[in-house]
Design a protein around this motif. Structure first.
Motif, PDB file in Angstrom:
ATOM      1  N   GLY A  12     -55.444   3.976  69.464  1.00 43.06           N
ATOM      2  CA  GLY A  12     -55.532   2.608  68.960  1.00 43.06           C
ATOM      3  C   GLY A  12     -55.672   2.535  67.452  1.00 43.06           C
ATOM      4  O   GLY A  12     -56.147   3.471  66.801  1.00 43.06           O
ATOM      5  N   GLY A  13     -55.236   1.425  66.894  1.00 41.69           N
ATOM      6  CA  GLY A  13     -55.320   1.220  65.457  1.00 41.69           C
ATOM      7  C   GLY A  13     -56.734   1.359  64.905  1.00 41.69           C
ATOM      8  O   GLY A  13     -56.938   2.019  63.876  1.00 41.69           O
ATOM      9  N   PRO A  14     -57.743   0.765  65.554  1.00 38.66           N
ATOM     10  CA  PRO A  14     -59.106   0.899  65.035  1.00 38.66           C
ATOM     11  C   PRO A  14     -59.563   2.350  64.939  1.00 38.66           C
ATOM     12  O   PRO A  14     -60.172   2.756  63.948  1.00 38.66           O
ATOM     13  N   LEU A  15     -59.200   3.147  65.975  1.00 35.55           N
ATOM     14  CA  LEU A  15     -59.601   4.560  65.951  1.00 35.55           C
ATOM     15  C   LEU A  15     -58.955   5.274  64.773  1.00 35.55           C
ATOM     16  O   LEU A  15     -59.615   6.001  64.021  1.00 35.55           O
ATOM     17  N   ILE A  16     -57.642   5.031  64.585  1.00 38.57           N
ATOM     18  CA  ILE A  16     -56.937   5.683  63.477  1.00 38.57           C
ATOM     19  C   ILE A  16     -57.567   5.264  62.142  1.00 38.57           C
ATOM     20  O   ILE A  16     -57.834   6.096  61.273  1.00 38.57           O
ATOM     21  N   ALA A  17     -57.811   3.953  62.017  1.00 36.22           N
ATOM     22  CA  ALA A  17     -58.352   3.453  60.748  1.00 36.22           C
ATOM     23  C   ALA A  17     -59.683   4.115  60.452  1.00 36.22           C
ATOM     24  O   ALA A  17     -59.916   4.627  59.355  1.00 36.22           O
ATOM     25  N   LEU A  18     -60.559   4.135  61.447  1.00 36.85           N
ATOM     26  CA  LEU A  18     -61.892   4.697  61.241  1.00 36.85           C
ATOM     27  C   LEU A  18     -61.803   6.186  60.941  1.00 36.85           C
ATOM     28  O   LEU A  18     -62.417   6.690  60.003  1.00 36.85           O
ATOM     29  N   TRP A  19     -60.996   6.870  61.730  1.00 35.38           N
ATOM     30  CA  TRP A  19     -60.887   8.316  61.615  1.00 35.38           C
ATOM     31  C   TRP A  19     -60.345   8.694  60.239  1.00 35.38           C
ATOM     32  O   TRP A  19     -60.921   9.515  59.523  1.00 35.38           O
ATOM     33  N   PHE A  20     -59.240   8.052  59.857  1.00 36.89           N
ATOM     34  CA  PHE A  20     -58.590   8.424  58.605  1.00 36.89           C
ATOM     35  C   PHE A  20     -59.447   8.021  57.407  1.00 36.89           C
ATOM     36  O   PHE A  20     -59.608   8.800  56.466  1.00 36.89           O
ATOM     37  N   ALA A  21     -60.037   6.815  57.467  1.00 41.53           N
ATOM     38  CA  ALA A  21     -60.845   6.367  56.335  1.00 41.53           C
ATOM     39  C   ALA A  21     -62.065   7.262  56.154  1.00 41.53           C
ATOM     40  O   ALA A  21     -62.371   7.692  55.036  1.00 41.53           O
ATOM     41  N   LEU A  22     -62.745   7.593  57.256  1.00 49.97           N
ATOM     42  CA  LEU A  22     -63.898   8.483  57.142  1.00 49.97           C
ATOM     43  C   LEU A  22     -63.460   9.830  56.596  1.00 49.97           C
ATOM     44  O   LEU A  22     -64.165  10.442  55.786  1.00 49.97           O
ATOM     45  N   SER A  23     -62.278  10.309  57.017  1.00 49.11           N
ATOM     46  CA  SER A  23     -61.830  11.623  56.560  1.00 49.11           C
ATOM     47  C   SER A  23     -61.570  11.635  55.071  1.00 49.11           C
ATOM     48  O   SER A  23     -62.053  12.527  54.377  1.00 49.11           O
ATOM     49  N   ILE A  24     -60.807  10.651  54.578  1.00 47.03           N
ATOM     50  CA  ILE A  24     -60.471  10.742  53.154  1.00 47.03           C
ATOM     51  C   ILE A  24     -61.690  10.435  52.294  1.00 47.03           C
ATOM     52  O   ILE A  24     -61.876  11.024  51.246  1.00 47.03           O
ATOM     53  N   TYR A  25     -62.535   9.528  52.767  1.00 50.81           N
ATOM     54  CA  TYR A  25     -63.732   9.186  51.976  1.00 50.81           C
ATOM     55  C   TYR A  25     -64.675  10.379  51.912  1.00 50.81           C
ATOM     56  O   TYR A  25     -65.064  10.827  50.828  1.00 50.81           O
ATOM     57  N   THR A  26     -65.018  10.937  53.069  1.00 56.12           N
ATOM     58  CA  THR A  26     -65.938  12.063  53.066  1.00 56.12           C
ATOM     59  C   THR A  26     -65.278  13.297  52.475  1.00 56.12           C
ATOM     60  O   THR A  26     -65.963  14.128  51.881  1.00 56.12           O
ATOM     61  N   GLY A  27     -63.927  13.389  52.636  1.00 62.44           N
ATOM     62  CA  GLY A  27     -63.214  14.506  52.035  1.00 62.44           C
ATOM     63  C   GLY A  27     -63.453  14.589  50.537  1.00 62.44           C
ATOM     64  O   GLY A  27     -63.599  15.676  49.980  1.00 62.44           O
ATOM     65  N   ALA A  28     -63.522  13.423  49.881  1.00 61.12           N
ATOM     66  CA  ALA A  28     -63.770  13.425  48.438  1.00 61.12           C
ATOM     67  C   ALA A  28     -65.145  14.008  48.126  1.00 61.12           C
ATOM     68  O   ALA A  28     -65.309  14.753  47.150  1.00 61.12           O
ATOM     69  N   PHE A  29     -66.129  13.703  48.970  1.00 61.36           N
ATOM     70  CA  PHE A  29     -67.468  14.268  48.732  1.00 61.36           C
ATOM     71  C   PHE A  29     -67.469  15.767  48.999  1.00 61.36           C
ATOM     72  O   PHE A  29     -68.071  16.537  48.258  1.00 61.36           O
ATOM     73  N   ILE A  30     -66.782  16.164  50.089  1.00 60.45           N
ATOM     74  CA  ILE A  30     -66.744  17.588  50.417  1.00 60.45           C
ATOM     75  C   ILE A  30     -66.034  18.353  49.308  1.00 60.45           C
ATOM     76  O   ILE A  30     -66.426  19.478  48.967  1.00 60.45           O
ATOM     77  N   ALA A  31     -64.987  17.730  48.716  1.00 60.51           N
ATOM     78  CA  ALA A  31     -64.278  18.390  47.622  1.00 60.51           C
ATOM     79  C   ALA A  31     -65.248  18.743  46.498  1.00 60.51           C
ATOM     80  O   ALA A  31     -65.200  19.840  45.934  1.00 60.51           O
ATOM     81  N   GLU A  32     -66.152  17.811  46.185  1.00 56.84           N
ATOM     82  CA  GLU A  32     -67.127  18.091  45.134  1.00 56.84           C
ATOM     83  C   GLU A  32     -68.050  19.233  45.537  1.00 56.84           C
ATOM     84  O   GLU A  32     -68.385  20.098  44.715  1.00 56.84           O
ATOM     85  N   ASN A  33     -68.476  19.265  46.818  1.00 56.40           N
ATOM     86  CA  ASN A  33     -69.342  20.355  47.267  1.00 56.40           C
ATOM     87  C   ASN A  33     -68.625  21.691  47.169  1.00 56.40           C
ATOM     88  O   ASN A  33     -69.213  22.693  46.743  1.00 56.40           O
ATOM     89  N   VAL A  34     -67.339  21.693  47.584  1.00 55.00           N
ATOM     90  CA  VAL A  34     -66.587  22.945  47.553  1.00 55.00           C
ATOM     91  C   VAL A  34     -66.435  23.430  46.115  1.00 55.00           C
ATOM     92  O   VAL A  34     -66.655  24.607  45.802  1.00 55.00           O
ATOM     93  N   ARG A  35     -66.092  22.497  45.228  1.00 52.73           N
ATOM     94  CA  ARG A  35     -65.916  22.876  43.824  1.00 52.73           C
ATOM     95  C   ARG A  35     -67.219  23.444  43.265  1.00 52.73           C
ATOM     96  O   ARG A  35     -67.238  24.498  42.628  1.00 52.73           O
ATOM     97  N   ALA A  36     -68.328  22.739  43.546  1.00 56.04           N
ATOM     98  CA  ALA A  36     -69.614  23.213  43.036  1.00 56.04           C
ATOM     99  C   ALA A  36     -69.930  24.595  43.595  1.00 56.04           C
ATOM    100  O   ALA A  36     -70.430  25.470  42.881  1.00 56.04           O
ATOM    101  N   GLY A  37     -69.609  24.806  44.883  1.00 59.33           N
ATOM    102  CA  GLY A  37     -69.902  26.097  45.508  1.00 59.33           C
ATOM    103  C   GLY A  37     -69.120  27.221  44.868  1.00 59.33           C
ATOM    104  O   GLY A  37     -69.663  28.293  44.582  1.00 59.33           O
ATOM    105  N   ILE A  38     -67.837  26.963  44.610  1.00 55.55           N
ATOM    106  CA  ILE A  38     -67.022  28.031  44.017  1.00 55.55           C
ATOM    107  C   ILE A  38     -67.461  28.280  42.573  1.00 55.55           C
ATOM    108  O   ILE A  38     -67.545  29.422  42.125  1.00 55.55           O
ATOM    109  N   GLN A  39     -67.766  27.196  41.860  1.00 54.39           N
ATOM    110  CA  GLN A  39     -68.183  27.388  40.468  1.00 54.39           C
ATOM    111  C   GLN A  39     -69.562  28.033  40.353  1.00 54.39           C
ATOM    112  O   GLN A  39     -69.913  28.566  39.312  1.00 54.39           O
ATOM    113  N   ALA A  40     -70.345  27.950  41.440  1.00 49.41           N
ATOM    114  CA  ALA A  40     -71.691  28.526  41.379  1.00 49.41           C
ATOM    115  C   ALA A  40     -71.643  30.052  41.371  1.00 49.41           C
ATOM    116  O   ALA A  40     -72.619  30.698  41.001  1.00 49.41           O
ATOM    117  N   ILE A  41     -70.512  30.628  41.811  1.00 48.24           N
ATOM    118  CA  ILE A  41     -70.403  32.084  41.813  1.00 48.24           C
ATOM    119  C   ILE A  41     -70.045  32.513  40.396  1.00 48.24           C
ATOM    120  O   ILE A  41     -69.008  32.111  39.869  1.00 48.24           O
TER     121      ILE A  41
END
Lengths: 395, 428
Positions: A260-289
């Motif tokens: 259903g459209g609502p499921l896709i909307a929720l799933w995709f929006a949560l993914s790209i939004y949280t993906g941006a936060f995870i990107a920062e965590n990943v970058r910080a993790g790699i730079q911490a080495i």
């Protein structure tokens, strides 16, 4: 005075705190009782056994409007877990790609990725959910557009149909399953996959043993690939895997799986939004080495891929995983925004329709909180176990 | 005939310029965009992506129509071209910013409050400004309340006087002990509030300077800003108290703080908003009416206080133990040690985290649209998109909402990074 005597001071403060706490609880409880009595209500959970009387468009288990409120709540819980699970996977993929690319030597790619991260982190997730829901409902064509000789829309690869009522994808079936029920057949497939997992563990243990004995690590890539794919594919061939492709029947698509459209909307929006936060965590993790680690590994003569696998990643993961898990927790909690687009998660069923129909506000909200608390406590147990396992062993 | 054998040069030849591939933009492009085959592919894909996006967005924005009164009119003007109907923004500008019920002739009041907010926040945000400006910061909440809600000025005035009385009592009594000052301040403040509240005449709000506006009439982006600013400023002191409580070695205090923090952090904000909208009213005294805005402020404040408490706990834990011991050995008692030594350092470390929580909270204020409050998102999804004139104008409205939030949140995070550099007193 008791508060000047260091022997009793702490005790005095705690007694005062206990009194204040008891007094405020008494005050709130008393108000609650009086208000409930004035409204002619009581606290009772018997409404969970009553017939719900409403339909849910996206269900994972059997449900109709004659089912109970409890079953509606379970449908909601499963839907919450479904969207949270998939959103966690895709958010991790987006986040890792964006985080790594943000450190790329390619100036353009690095800039584009930082624009992505900044844009998505600074705009509320609710707005993203609504935007993607709008794309799903207002931009995608209706099933009618697929009809006729000069149809304005067509199915992608003749397998997927993107319509404003949802996305239709082919669904797998077993023609000659070893069991009667589909669930048992799928469990068998999963059992094979788990078996493959343990087999690959054995292979890597064997490779390590051989490396320690001879100094040469045998190549395990093709063996692992075979272990993962050959048994499962054989099993699927034996059970006669076939795909049911969605097709236009009457006014709508039939066959296949409807997402259903609502499921896709929720799933995709949560993914790209949280993906941006995870990107920062990943970058910080790699730079911490520190760079010295990479240089030391290269000086020892390790290949770049092994530098990554054996030196950088194990250390970076120690930094990345804890914030990553709390992002997963955030996804689960943010999935409660489903109510804004009408996806039937636990907040929308128990906290929305059931609450409005029965008027049992206190009970519904308490059950809702209990569910989310359980999830987050479970996740924090996992996180603490992991943290203890990977903690630097120091004296 | 003079023969000159000038084969030996008397001066050096100027160095020839490096080859064009090793300097200037060419080299930069080669190094940064096309250094290897995968890199080249990545660059080309990215350029194509940017091109596609721009090809859609630029004509859409450039052909934008700003002065029509409905979507059909706007489509007539566009005549089938791609173009945005920004006229929804210009026509519904006031609704987007103030909601649809706030009295039109009073728009200057929230505007003034917003401008004054800049003056009130400035001394908190920038340390170089004269400290006397903090007096205005202290007065500001009462002034802003009066400006936005209107009604009698006596109410906010009594509230302010209560705080002043409490402050005086604290100053007079805290020489004896912190506890005496603390409880004395609370008693003095409550005394002023009860007596002052009794003195305000019932009819005071009828013939007041500014007409009273009930809080259900607040809406639009103003509501988001108000919720954000109020809840963050209220949750800071609560968060500090909870963090200290969690660090305390009194088991009961610690237990209360831990249970509160973990409970609030374990549930989504939306369930807390449900509590505010359907459940909290049951816990107030039967005859009282606490309006929805206040209930929402209470719940959001609790929510962000728990997160801020965790950030500050991190700051407290990051301080070396020597700081605590040094404070003890100077003979400072607990409140003095916290106020003079521990908290200034711990708060400094926690500033980036606190700002993150503040940005997250500000974004989360959009969730109030779910409990049918008409904030920015609620206004867009409710009255504006449901109206016959503008049914179907999604991108302009949602894009504008996203733009507003982006500007504010990005601004705050840039400020936080500046502050971090500014406060970095070590590693010089």
């Amino acid at each position: 005075m008791l508060i000047y005597d260091t022997r009793y001071r702490s005790l005095t403060f705690q007694v005062i705190a206990a009194l204040v706490l008891a007094l405020s609880f008494w005050f709130l409880g008393n108000n609650l009782i009086q208000n409930l009595r004035a409204a002619g209500l009581n606290i009772s959970y018997s409404f969970l056994g009553e017939t719900s009387g409403y339909d849910i468009n996206q269900v994972l288990i059997d449900y109709d409007s004659r089912s109970t409120h409890l079953r509606a709540a379970i449908v909601g819980i499963l839907n919450t877990l479904l969207v949270a699970f998939f959103a966690c996977i895709t958010a991790t993929i987006f986040g890792v790609i964006a985080g790594v690319l943000r450190l790329s030597n390619n100036w353009l790619v690095a800039k584009v990725m930082s624009v992505y991260v900044e844009i998505f982190r600074n705009i509320p997730v609710l707005i993203w959910i609504i935007i993607i829901f709008t794309i799903m409902t207002a931009v995608l064509p209706g099933p009618r557009a697929f009809r006729g000789d000069n149809a304005t829309a067509s199915m992608v690869l003749d397998l997927f149909a993107f319509t404003n009522r949802g996305i239709y994808i082919p669904s797998p079936h077993f023609e000659s399953g070893l069991f009667d029920s589909a669930v048992q057949n799928w469990l068998l497939v999963i059992a094979f996959l788990v078996g493959s997992f343990f087999a690959t563990r054995r292979v890597s243990a064997w490779a390590t043993a051989k490396q320690e004995a001879t100094g040469v690590r045998p190549s395990t890539f093709w063996i692992n690939l075979a272990i993962w794919f050959v048994p499962v594919i054989l099993l699927m061939l034996i059970m006669g895997l076939s795909w049911e492709v969605p097709a236009l029947k009457g006014f709508n698509f039939a066959g296949g799986i409807k997402v259903g459209g609502p499921l896709i909307a929720l799933w995709f929006a949560l993914s790209i939004y949280t993906g941006a936060f995870i990107a920062e965590n990943v970058r910080a993790g790699i730079q911490a080495i520190s760079k010295g680690q990479t240089e030391a590994a290269s000086a020892l003569g390790l290949r770049p891929s092994r530098v990554m696998n054996l030196v950088v990643l194990p250390q970076a993961l120690r930094v990345i995983i804890p914030p990553l898990i709390s992002q997963y927790l955030n996804i689960t909690k943010n999935s409660s925004l489903a109510i804004a687009v009408g996806y039937a998660d636990i907040t929308a069923t128990l906290g929305g329709i059931t609450l409005n129909q029965t008027g049992r506000a206190i009970e519904c909200v308490l059950l809702l909180m209990l569910f989310y608390l359980t999830i987050s406590l479970l996740i924090s147990v996992v996180m603490n176990t992991y943290n203890n396992a990977v903690k630097l062993k120091e004296r | 005939m003079s023969t000159e054998l000038a084969f030996v040069r008397t001066e050096q030849i100027p160095p020839s310029p490096p080859p064009s591939s090793a300097i200037g933009p060419k080299k930069w492009i080669k190094d940064n965009l096309f250094s290897s085959i995968p890199n080249t592919i990545l660059t080309i894909v990215t350029i194509w992506l940017i091109y596609t996006v721009l090809m859609v967005v630029v004509p859409w924005m450039a052909n934008g129509v700003w002065n029509t009164s409905s979507l059909t009119e706007c489509r007539e003007v566009l005549q089938g071209k791609t173009g945005a109907c920004f006229s929804v923004l210009s026509e519904r500008w006031n609704q987007i910013l103030y909601g649809f019920k706030y009295p039109v002739d009073s728009y200057w009041r929230p505007n003034t409050a917003l401008i004054l907010l800049a003056f009130a926040a400035a001394p908190v945000m920038f340390f170089d400004l004269p400290r006397k400006m903090l007096i205005f910061t202290a007065i500001y909440p009462f002034l802003a309340y009066w400006l936005i809600w209107g009604g009698t000025i006596l109410g906010p005035l009594v509230a302010l006087l209560g705080f002043v009385a409490g402050g005086f009592a604290f100053m007079r009594l805290s020489f004896k002990s912190f506890a005496a000052g603390f409880f004395g301040a609370i008693i003095a403040a409550f005394a002023v509030w009860i007596i002052g509240g009794g003195l305000i005449p019932e009819t005071a709000s009828e013939n007041s300077l500014l007409a009273a506006v009930p809080s259900r009439d607040l809406g639009g982006f103003m509501l988001n800003l108000m919720l954000g600013v109020t809840c963050v400023s209220l949750s800071l002191p609560l968060g500090i108290a909870l963090a200290l409580g969690r660090q305390s070695n009194m088991p009961l205090i610690k237990g209360i703080s831990v249970v509160f923090i973990e409970f609030v952090r374990g549930v989504p904000l939306i369930t807390l908003l449900f509590v505010a909208s359907v459940m909290l009213a049951y816990f107030f005294p039967p005859d009282s009416t606490v309006d929805l805005f206040l209930r929402v402020v209470i719940m959001i404040t609790m929510f962000s206080a728990a997160y801020i408490a965790e950030v500050i706990r991190g700051g407290l834990a990051a301080l070396p133990k020597g700081q605590y011991e040094a404070a003890d050995s100077l003979g400072l008692d607990y409140p003095q040690a916290m106020r003079l030594i521990i908290l200034p350092q711990a708060l400094k470390i926690s500033i980036p985290g606190i700002v993150n929580v503040a940005v997250g909270l500000f974004k989360d204020t959009t969730l109030v649209s779910v409990i049918s409050m008409f904030d920015l998102v609620g206004m867009i999804r409710g009255p504006i998109l449901a109206s016959t004139e503008w049914n179907g104008v999604y991108w302009e409205l949602l894009g504008f909402a996203a733009f507003l939030f982006f500007v504010v949140c990005y601004g705050i995070s840039q400020y936080s990074q500046w502050l971090e550099r500014r406060l970095a007193t070590d590693h010089r």
